[in-house]
Design an enzyme around this catalytic site. Structure first.
Site, short mmCIF file in Angstrom:
data_model
loop_
_atom_site.label_atom_id
_atom_site.label_comp_id
_atom_site.label_asym_id
_atom_site.label_seq_id
_atom_site.Cartn_x
_atom_site.Cartn_y
_atom_site.Cartn_z
N PRO A 2 0.64 -1.29 0.00
CA PRO A 2 0.00 0.00 0.00
C PRO A 2 0.67 1.35 0.00
O PRO A 2 0.16 2.19 0.62
CB PRO A 2 -0.76 -0.02 1.32
CG PRO A 2 -0.09 -0.97 2.16
CD PRO A 2 0.77 -1.78 1.31
N GLU A 3 1.55 1.84 -0.67
CA GLU A 3 1.76 3.29 -0.65
C GLU A 3 1.46 3.81 -2.06
O GLU A 3 1.12 3.02 -2.93
CB GLU A 3 3.17 3.66 -0.17
CG GLU A 3 3.35 3.42 1.33
CD GLU A 3 4.67 3.90 1.90
OE1 GLU A 3 5.10 5.00 1.55
OE2 GLU A 3 5.26 3.16 2.69
N HIS A 98 -8.55 -15.81 2.43
CA HIS A 98 -8.51 -14.41 2.87
C HIS A 98 -9.29 -13.47 1.95
O HIS A 98 -9.13 -12.25 2.06
CB HIS A 98 -7.08 -13.88 3.00
CG HIS A 98 -6.25 -14.66 3.98
ND1 HIS A 98 -6.65 -14.88 5.28
CD2 HIS A 98 -5.05 -15.27 3.84
CE1 HIS A 98 -5.72 -15.59 5.89
NE2 HIS A 98 -4.75 -15.84 5.04
#
Length: 284
Positions: A2-3, A98
């Site tokens: 995530p960035e 998941h």
DNA sequence: CGTCATGTTAAGGA
DNA sequence: TTCCTTAACATGAC
């Protein structure tokens, strides 16, 4: 994953594959993954909508939707949290471990696989309503940053993580940008001079753009067939990726020699996040 | 066992 | 009210 650079790469990948698709259904495996919505609310807002555009706002991916050819003023907001990954796969594919949410798009499905479940699909806009400026856009100026830092007694590192000022920088690139600009993460935000802000903005852009270029040049695994290296996901086509200790100047390199001056990299905690810097290149 | 992890945000104190 | 700090969230890797 995530960035900003990872989300930008993902957005570019998804854009041509999602635009024009119609949402036929939503399956929520974990109700928390659509918070603060409910599965019913999500389905109600998304059903029969057409995906018009795929955008990125900070670390969020935003799908703009239309209904029967008209702008429906609704949008699906996607955040990957810490461990979220998006996959586009055949509608007939079996459910991955998941998987928290699945969007049916006819022949294919957009699914969120998220081990820690910090990520989400939502139509609630509060999380993107007050985001700050995008760091790879020209609207981010020295004057803007300087003025936003004036009233704060927090450290500059903490302010870089504040998505209401600049949207998209996370713990890794905050460390990298501060090193690139030779500013200590411990410096108080209001103590930065205009010239520091100018240098910092240049460093932020440089570090983020370099990472986007790096990711674009790789054979990324959007099918999820191979494990993560911790940042991007690599396909089987032999792109040897450098691990984080090779690709970053300071992040994750505690006690390793600074690439500029060989001083051991320091590590401390700021706002309960690990913070890495070179004591010598980034003096207080 | 314990520690750490790319993010956001609620809760509580000043 | 605003600003700031801490920790919760959930799961796995080492």
């Amino acid at each position: 994953m995530p960035e900003l650079p990872e989300i930008e790469i993902l957005k570019r990948h998804l854009e041509p594959r999602l635009e024009g698709s119609t949402i036929q259904g939503v399956t929520v495996f974990h109700p928390r993954s659509v918070r603060p919505d409910t599965p019913e609310k999500l389905l109600e807002v998304l059903a029969d909508r057409r995906i018009q555009t795929v955008q990125r706002r900070g670390k969020f991916i935003v799908l703009q939707l239309s209904l029967n050819g008209r702008d429906s003023h609704s949008q699906l907001i996607i955040h990957l949290g810490m461990t979220g990954r998006l996959f586009l796969e055949p509608a007939s594919a079996s459910i991955r471990k998941h998987t928290t949410v699945s969007l049916s798009l006819g022949k294919q499905a957009l699914i969120l696989k998220d081990m820690r479940k910090f990520g989400r699909f939502t139509v609630d806009t509060t999380s993107i309503d007050k985001l700050g400026l995008d760091p790879i856009d020209d609207s981010l100026t020295t004057s803007y940053l300087f003025s936003r830092l004036q009233s704060s007694r927090q450290s500059i590192k903490v302010k870089l993580l504040d998505q209401h000022i600049i949207a998209g920088i996370g713990n890794i690139y905050a460390a990298e940008a501060l090193f690139e600009s030779r500013i200590s993460p411990n410096r108080k935000a209001h103590e930065l001079m205009r010239t520091d802000c100018a240098r910092l903005i240049r460093a932020i852009k440089k570090v983020l753009k370099k990472s986007i270029r790096f990711g674009q040049g790789l054979d990324l695994d959007f099918a999820g067939d191979t494990p993560s290296n911790g940042l991007f996901y690599f396909g089987s086509h032999g792109t040897r990726s450098a691990g984080s200790s090779e690709r970053f100047a300071v992040y994750g390199r505690e006690k390793n020699p600074c690439r500029i001056c060989a001083t051991p990299i320091s590590r401390t905690i700021l706002a309960s996040r690990a913070t890495f810097w070179c004591h010598s290149c980034q003096p207080n």
